[in-house]
Design an enzyme around this catalytic site. Sequence first.
Site, PDB file in Angstrom:
ATOM      1  N   SER A 105     114.137 125.711  44.771  1.00 35.80           N
ATOM      2  CA  SER A 105     113.285 125.824  45.951  1.00 35.80           C
ATOM      3  C   SER A 105     111.907 126.362  45.570  1.00 35.80           C
ATOM      4  CB  SER A 105     113.947 126.736  46.984  1.00 35.80           C
ATOM      5  OG  SER A 105     113.156 126.833  48.136  1.00 35.80           O
ATOM      6  N   ARG A 133     107.873 134.320  49.148  1.00 38.80           N
ATOM      7  CA  ARG A 133     109.182 134.570  49.760  1.00 38.80           C
ATOM      8  C   ARG A 133     109.146 134.248  51.249  1.00 38.80           C
ATOM      9  NH1 ARG A 133     113.881 135.490  48.081  1.00 38.80           N
ATOM     10  NH2 ARG A 133     113.084 135.730  45.972  1.00 38.80           N
ATOM     11  N   HIS A 190     109.224 130.516  51.452  1.00 43.17           N
ATOM     12  CA  HIS A 190     110.584 130.096  51.093  1.00 43.17           C
ATOM     13  C   HIS A 190     111.538 130.287  52.277  1.00 43.17           C
ATOM     14  CE1 HIS A 190     114.627 131.128  49.381  1.00 43.17           C
ATOM     15  NE2 HIS A 190     114.423 129.983  48.763  1.00 43.17           N
TER      16      HIS A 190
END
Length: 196
Positions: A12, A35, A38
Site C-alpha cells: 500500500s 499514514r 494510507h
Amino acid sequence: MNRVVHPIEEESYRRLRARLDTSHFPPLTRAVVERVIHSAADLEYANDLVMDEGELVMAHAALHAGAPVVVDVEMVAAGITRRETVCRLRDAVAGPGLTRSAHAIRLAYEQVGPGALWVIGNAPTALEELLTLDAAPALVIGLPVGFVGAVESKAALRMSGLPAVSNVSEKGGSAVASAALNALLYHPVPHSEETS
C-alpha cells in the site's frame, strides 16, 4: 517499538509513493501525511493537512516519554492499538450549552492534567471545549469530520497557537485521527531521545 509491517501495508505504501511524491516533507510530517493518506486512501490529504515539524518532534518525544493520550471517542481509541488511551465519553452527560463530547473532554482533562496528546476525530464540540481549557497539550490532533462546526473548530485550533495537526476541509474522522497519532507512535525514536 518493534513493529512487524504486514506485506499488504508495505505494498500500500509502495503504491501511495508511486502516485504521490512525499520525499520533500520532513520526517515526522511525512510519516503523518502518509499514514493519514494510507488510512483514508485519499491523496488530497497531502495538501489539506496542516502541521509543524518542530511541534511534531516535541510531541513525538512526549509520546515516547509516556505522556497520556486522550481521545474523544472509542472509535479513535480502537485505532490506536499500541498505546493505552483515555476516553471519558461513557461517563459524560450533556447539559445546557454543553454536549456530551465536550463534557467528556472536561472529565478527561481533570483526569490527565496538562501535557497530554489529544486526539479528536469525531466531535467538533470536543475540540472547541479543549480550546477553552488551559490544557497545555503536548499536541492536539484535531481532525473532526463534518459539515457543521468541523472547519471552524479546526481553524480555531490553528489560530490558538497550540501545537497541532489539523486539516482545512470538512474531511477527517476517527480513522485519520488515530492514523496521525499512530504515525508518531510507530516512528523510530532517535538515540538521543532514548538516552535522555
